[in-house]
Write a protein that holds these residues in place. Structure first.
Motif, PDB file in Angstrom:
ATOM      1  N   ARG A 624      40.821  14.160   1.370  1.00 15.23           N
ATOM      2  CA  ARG A 624      39.789  13.162   1.633  1.00 15.23           C
ATOM      3  C   ARG A 624      38.472  13.763   2.138  1.00 15.23           C
ATOM      4  O   ARG A 624      37.672  13.063   2.760  1.00 15.23           O
ATOM      5  N   ASN A 625      38.250  15.050   1.876  1.00 18.46           N
ATOM      6  CA  ASN A 625      36.986  15.654   2.308  1.00 18.46           C
ATOM      7  C   ASN A 625      35.988  15.691   1.159  1.00 18.46           C
ATOM      8  O   ASN A 625      35.283  16.669   0.945  1.00 18.46           O
ATOM      9  N   VAL A 626      35.972  14.601   0.384  1.00 18.99           N
ATOM     10  CA  VAL A 626      35.105  14.527  -0.792  1.00 18.99           C
ATOM     11  C   VAL A 626      33.826  13.768  -0.468  1.00 18.99           C
ATOM     12  O   VAL A 626      33.782  12.933   0.429  1.00 18.99           O
ATOM     13  N   VAL A 627      32.808  14.107  -1.214  1.00 17.75           N
ATOM     14  CA  VAL A 627      31.532  13.396  -1.136  1.00 17.75           C
ATOM     15  C   VAL A 627      31.230  12.865  -2.527  1.00 17.75           C
ATOM     16  O   VAL A 627      31.302  13.609  -3.506  1.00 17.75           O
ATOM     17  N   ASP A 628      30.924  11.587  -2.629  1.00 17.65           N
ATOM     18  CA  ASP A 628      30.631  10.963  -3.916  1.00 17.65           C
ATOM     19  C   ASP A 628      29.189  11.279  -4.306  1.00 17.65           C
ATOM     20  O   ASP A 628      28.253  10.852  -3.627  1.00 17.65           O
TER      21      ASP A 628
END
Length: 861
Positions: A624-628
Motif C-alpha cells: 500500500r505504499n503506492v501513489v496514484d
C-alpha cells in the motif's frame, strides 16, 4: 497577477499539439534521424508511477533531440497479449479482447495527460490480427530457414497459469506471473534457435558501448560460453546399449578428484532402470515436481539415488565411481550427466557430504604454502591454483591442466575439447488462449504443415469458454479441426500460442512503417534502425533484451532488414520507491491515510490510532505504499510530476517519491510563471534587434548573461549524458539569479529578453505545457515544440574569475571573485582587505593559512 493553473494550461496545449500533428514523424525530412523508444506497457488499465518516470525520461530525450535538429521517431504501442487478460476473463466473465482494449483506451488517455510527444499514428496493438499476422509470416520464414523447430522436451510447468515457462520466467522456483511453484513436464514444444547466434550474441556485447556494463555482464553470464571437454565414462552394470556415459565438463583439470557420476532424473539410463525399480521411479517423480531453472536447483536440497552401476575412471585404472540419479542435474544442460569433484564444486561437495563420498582436493589455492595441509571444510575451493594429487597433471596451472587433460582424453580416444553455452534454445509454445496462434497444422499423414499464406492470419475464435481448466483452444468444438493444406484429409491446428516475448522481440521494427503486406518496409527499417535510445527497466536485461537481439539477427537472416543489433543505446531507469506504514494491528496503510497528531506522532487519518513508519521500498499494491499518478496530475499538474521525476536522483538510481518534493517542484514552476508574467510587458518585443544592448550589458546584467550561456552549454551536456537531475539543478540556479534580477535599463531589458526566451526553451522538454504557455506569454507566435535549441556564446562561458569561499576558523565568512589559480599570498591579501573577513578576525592576525587553489581559503586566527 495571473496565476499558474496547470488544469487549464495542460489540456489546452495537448489539444493544440494533437490538432497540429506536431509530433507526427516526417518521413520526407532530410534531417538526421533519431529513434527514441521506451519499453511499451502492458495494458493493465491504469498507469503507475513507474510509467510516469520512464515515459518522462523518453519524452525529454525526444523533445531535446527534436530541438537539436533531428527528425525524431517516438512511437507508442501496447504489449497486449498475456495471462492477465485471460485471468480477467475467468474472474469477470468478460472476453480478454474487450478487457484489453478497454484498458488501452483508459491508459492512452492517461498517457496523453502527461503531454508525451508520441506519434500516435504509429500506435500498435500486439493482440490485433494486423500486427500478429506478420509474426506468423515471420515464424514460417524462421521455420523454412531452420531457425524454428519442434521437439519433445522437459519444461517448466506453471500449475496455476497452466502453461510452460522459459527458465528466465522462473523466479526463485516460482512462475513470474502467478507465483506458483513450478513443476517439470515433458511436452512437444516449438523452439527458436537462439543458440545458432550464441557466439555473435556474446561477442557483439563489446560493440554496445552505450549500454550499461551491468546489463552486458548479465547477458554475458546468461549466454555463458564455456571451453571444456566432452568425454565418455565406460559403465559396468548398465543395460545393453547404455554402457557409455557421456559427460561435458568445463573442469577436466579436476578429473583426478572425481568421487561420483550424476545423471538427470530423465536421463535414458535412469528411465531404463526405473522400469524395474519402483523406488527409483518414485524418486524420479519427486524430482519432476521441482522446476528446471538453475536458481531452483542451486537452492534445493541435493538428493540422489544410487544406481546399481559404476563408472570407470578415465585416468586411474581400476578406480570405480558410483553413479547416482541426482536432482540437481538436468537433461537440458550439457549431456544430462556430470562427474562430481566435491573438493572444487559446492553442489558436488554438498552431495558428497550427504552420501559420505570421498572429498579429494586436486587444486592447491594460489598463495597456499606447499607444506600447509590441504583440507576441505564446508566450502569447496573454487578459485585458481596449482594442480596436485593428479598424476601427470601435478604442478600445472588450472588453465594448462585443462589443455593437458583434453590432450590425454583425445589421445586415448574417449574425449575431445569442445565449446558449449549455458544458453538454451527459446521455447516459445504456451498453452493458453490469449496469444498469437502458431500458424501450423498437424496432419496424421503429412506431419507439420505450414498454414498457407492466403489463410493468414490464423485468428483466435471469439466463442470460447474460460473456466480456468487449461487452454480453451483445446476444448473449442470446431476451431482446431481443419483440412490439411497438403493432402486435404482431416487435420488439427496447433492450439499452443506464442510466448508474449515473441511479440515484444520485434515491435520496435514494426514502428518504422505500418505496412499491410510486410512486417515493415525494408527501406524504412534500414533507415530508422537501430533504435538510437532505448529506455526501460533493468528487470528486462536477460528476458526481453536478449530475445530482441536474437530476433533482430533472425530477421536479418531471412532478409527482412540489414541490422543485427536492435538498440544502439540503452538507459535502464531505477524504481520509484516510497515509505511504508503499518497501523497498530500490523496492517499496511496507504500514505494518504497517515497524518500527525498534535504531538507530531503518526496516526491514522480516520481512527486516530498510532501508525508506524517502515522502510522505504519499491511501490507495490500489497504494501500500500503506492501513489496514484492521476491523483498527482490532478493535484499539481503533469509538468510538476515530470519535473520531480527528473530532479530528485540520477535516472539509473531508485527515486523516492515524497509529497514535499512534488510540492517544491510545483512552487518552482509557479514562481517561474510569475516571473515571465511580471516581465512580459517590459521586455523588448520578440524579433527586436537587441544586439547592441546585449553588448552593452555590464555588472549584474553581464553576470546573468554569463550564467545563462554557461547553463545552455552545461545543460546540453547533461541531457546528452542523461544527467537530468544535474540539468534541473542548473535551471533552478539560473532561475534564482533571474528572480533576484530587476531590469532597470535597455541593456538590462535586452538581457532579460534573452534570458527568458532561453530558459523557456531549456525547460520546454521537461515541462512542455508550461513551456508553451510561457512562450506565448513572452510574446511569441508558433509552438515552442518547434523551436530550435538555444546556442551559447563561447566568449561568455570562458571563466575569467572564480568564486573563492573564505573561511575564518572553519566558518565561511565571505566569497571573493578572483582570478583562477591565484597564488596564496595574493589570495590572503585579497581576503584581509575584505570587510566581512576583517570583522570576523576582529583585529587578529591569522596564525595559520590553509589554501586550496580555486577551492577554498581558511584563515586560522
Amino acid at each position: 497577477m495571473a496565476r499558474y493553473n496547470p488544469k487549464a494550461i495542460e489540456p489546452k496545449w495537448q489539444q493544440v499539439w494533437d490538432e497540429n500533428g506536431t509530433f507526427t514523424t516526417d518521413e520526407a525530412s532530410s534531417k538526421p534521424k533519431y529513434y527514441v523508444l521506451e519499453m511499451f506497457p502492458y495494458p493493465s488499465g491504469r498507469i503507475h508511477i513507474g510509467h510516469v518516470r520512464v515515459y518522462t525520461l523518453g519524452d525529454v530525450t525526444a523533445r531535446y533531440r527534436r530541438a537539436k535538429g533531428y527528425n525524431v521517431l517516438h512511437p507508442m504501442g501496447w504489449d497486449a497479449f498475456g495471462m492477465p487478460a485471460e485471468n480477467a476473463a475467468i474472474e469477470r466473465g468478460i472476453h480478454p479482447g474487450k478487457w484489453t482494449y478497454d484498458n488501452i483506451a483508459a491508459m492512452r488517455g492517461q498517457l496523453k495527460s502527461m503531454g508525451l510527444s508520441y506519434d500516435w499514428n504509429r500506435e500498435i496493438f500486439t493482440c490485433a490480427p494486423d500486427y500478429y499476422v506478420h509474426e506468423q509470416r515471420m515464424f514460417l520464414k524462421f521455420l523454412e530457414a531452420g531457425l524454428a523447430y519442434r521437439k519433445e522436451s522437459w519444461v517448466n510447468w506453471d500449475p496455476v497459469d497452466q502453461t510452460v515457462l522459459a527458465n528466465e520466467q522462473v523466479i526463485e522456483g516460482r512462475g513470474w506471473r502467478s507465483g506458483a511453484l513450478v513443476e517439470r513436464r515433458k511436452l512437444s514444444q516449438w523452439f527458436l534457435k537462439i543458440t545458432a547466434f550464441g557466439d555473435d550474441l556474446l561477442d557483439s556485447l563489446s560493440t554496445l558501448d552505450r549500454w550499461p556494463d551491468r546489463v552486458k555482464t548479465m547477458q554475458e553470464r546468461w549466454i555463458g560460453r564455456s571451453e571444456g571437454a566432452r568425454l565418455s565414462f565406460r559403465l559396468e552394470g548398465a543395460p545393453e546399449g547404455l554402457d557409455g556415459l557421456e559427460v561435458f565438463t568445463t573442469r577436466p583439470d579436476t578429473l583426478f578428484g572425481a568421487a561420483f557420476c550424476g545423471i538427470a532424473p530423465n536421463h535414458p539410463l535412469a528411465e531404463a532402470l526405473a522400469a524395474s525399480d519402483p523406488e527409483l521411479a518414485a524418486f524420479i517423480e519427486e524430482c519432476n515436481r521441482t522446476g528446471t531453472s538453475e536458481e531452483v536447483l542451486e537452492k534445493a536440497e541435493k538428493k540422489g539415488y544410487r544406481l546399481p552401476v559404476d563408472a570407470e575412471h578415465p585416468f586411474v585404472p581400476g578406480l570405480k565411481l558410483p553413479v547416482y540419479v541426482a536432482n540437481f542435474v538436468l537433461m537440458e544442460y550439457g549431456s544430462g550427466a556430470i562427474f562430481g569433484c566435491p573438493a572444487h564444486d559446492q553442489r558436488d561437495l554438498d552431495f558428497a557430504r550427504k552420501y559420505d563420498l570421498p572429498v579429494k582436493p586436486v587444486v592447491r589455492p594460489a598463495g597456499l604454502d606447499d607444506a600447509s595441509p590441504l583440507e576441505i571444510g564446508s566450502e569447496a575451493l573454487t578459485g585458481d591454483g596449482v594442480i596436485v594429487n593428479s598424476g601427470f597433471l601435478d604442478g600445472l596451472s588450472v588453465a594448462d591442466a585443462k589443455r593437458r587433460a583434453i590432450e590425454e582424453l583425445e589421445k586415448i580416444g574417449i574425449g575431445k575439447g569442445e565449446t558449449t553455452f549455458r544458453l538454451r534454445d527459446w521455447g516459445v509454445s504456451r498453452q493458453r488462449y490469449w496469444g498469437c496462434p502458431i500458424p501450423v497444422i498437424h496432419c496424421p499423414d503429412c506431419g507439420v504443415v505450414p498454414v498457407p499464406e492466403d489463410q493468414l492470419p490464423v485468428t483466435l475464435p471469439e466463442d470460447v469458454v474460460f473456466d480456468g481448466q487449461g487452454n480453451p483452444l483445446d476444448r473449442h468444438p470446431s476451431w482446431a479441426h481443419v483440412d490439411c493444406p497438403s493432402c486435404g484429409r482431416p487435420a488439427r491446428r496447433e492450439t499452443d500460442t506464442f510466448d508474449t516475448f515473441f511479440e515484444s522481440s520485434w515491435y520496435f521494427a514494426r514502428y518504422t512503417g505500418l505496412t499491410t503486406d510486410r512486417p515493415f518496409p525494408r527501406e524504412a527499417a534500414d533507415k530508422w534502425m537501430p533504435v538510437d535510445q532505448y529506455i526501460g527497466g533493468i528487470e528486462h536485461a536477460v528476458l526481453h533484451l536478449l530475445y530482441s537481439r536474437f530476433f533482430t539477427r533472425a530477421m536479418r537472416e531471412v532478409g527482412l532488414l540489414d541490422v543485427k543489433e536492435p538498440f544502439a543505446g540503452l538507459l535502464t531507469q531505477g524504481m520509484v520507491v516510497h515509505e511504508t506504514y503499518k497501523d497498530d494491528q500490523g496492517r499496511w496503510v496507504f500514505p494518504e491515510e497517515v497524518t500527525k497528531d498534535a504531538d507530531g506522532q503518526l496516526v491514522h487519518v480516520e481512527t486516530g490510532r498510532p501508525v508506524t513508519r517502515g522502510r522505504i521500498e519499491k511501490m507495490s499494491k500489497s504494501k500500500r505504499n503506492v501513489v496514484d499518478p492521476m491523483a498527482i496530475i490532478e493535484a499539481y499538474g503533469a509538468d510538476t510530476a515530470r519535473l520531480f521525476m527528473l530532479s530528485d536522483s540520477p535516472p539509473e538510481r531508485d527515486l523516492e517519491w515524497t509529497d514535499a518534493g512534488a510540492e517544491g517542484a510545483h512552487r518552482y514552476l509557479a514562481r517561474l510563471y510569475r516571473l515571465v508574467d511580471e516581465w512580459a510587458a517590459a521586455l523588448p518585443a520578440p524579433g527586436t534587434d537587441i544586439g547592441a544592448d546585449l553588448a552593452a550589458a555590464e555588472g549584474a546584467a553581464l553576470e546573468i548573461r554569463r550564467k545563462l550561456h554557461r547553463t545552455i552549454r552545461d545543460l546540453s551536456e547533461d541531457l546528452e549524458r542523461f544527467h537530468f537531475n544535474k540539468g534541473v539543478a542548473r535551471l533552478r540556479e539560473l532561475s534564482n539569479a533571474l528572480f533576484d534580477f530587476t531590469p532597470a535599463s535597455p541593456a538590462d531589458a535586452a538581457v532579460a529578453r534573452e534570458a527568458v526566451d532561453a530558459i523557456i526553451r531549456l525547460i520546454g522538454p521537461m515541462t512542455p505545457h508550461l513551456g508553451e504557455e510561457l512562450w506565448r506569454m513572452a510574446g511569441h507566435d508558433g509552438l515552442l515544440a518547434e523551436q530550435p535549441w538555444p546556442d551559447f556564446d563561447p566568449t561568455l562561458v570562458t571563466v575569467d574569475t572564480i568564486t573563492l569561499p573564505v573561511q575564518v576558523n572553519g566558518k565561511v565568512r565571505s566569497k571573493l571573485d578572483v582570478a583562477p589559480d591565484l597564488d596564496q599570498d595574493a589570495a590572503v591579501e585579497r581576503a584581509l582587505a575584505d570587510h566581512k573577513v576583517k570583522t570576523a578576525l576582529d583585529g587578529r592576525t591569522p596564525r595559520k593559512v590553509i589554501y586550496v587553489p580555486n577551492r577554498i581559503l581558511n584563515l586560522i586566527g
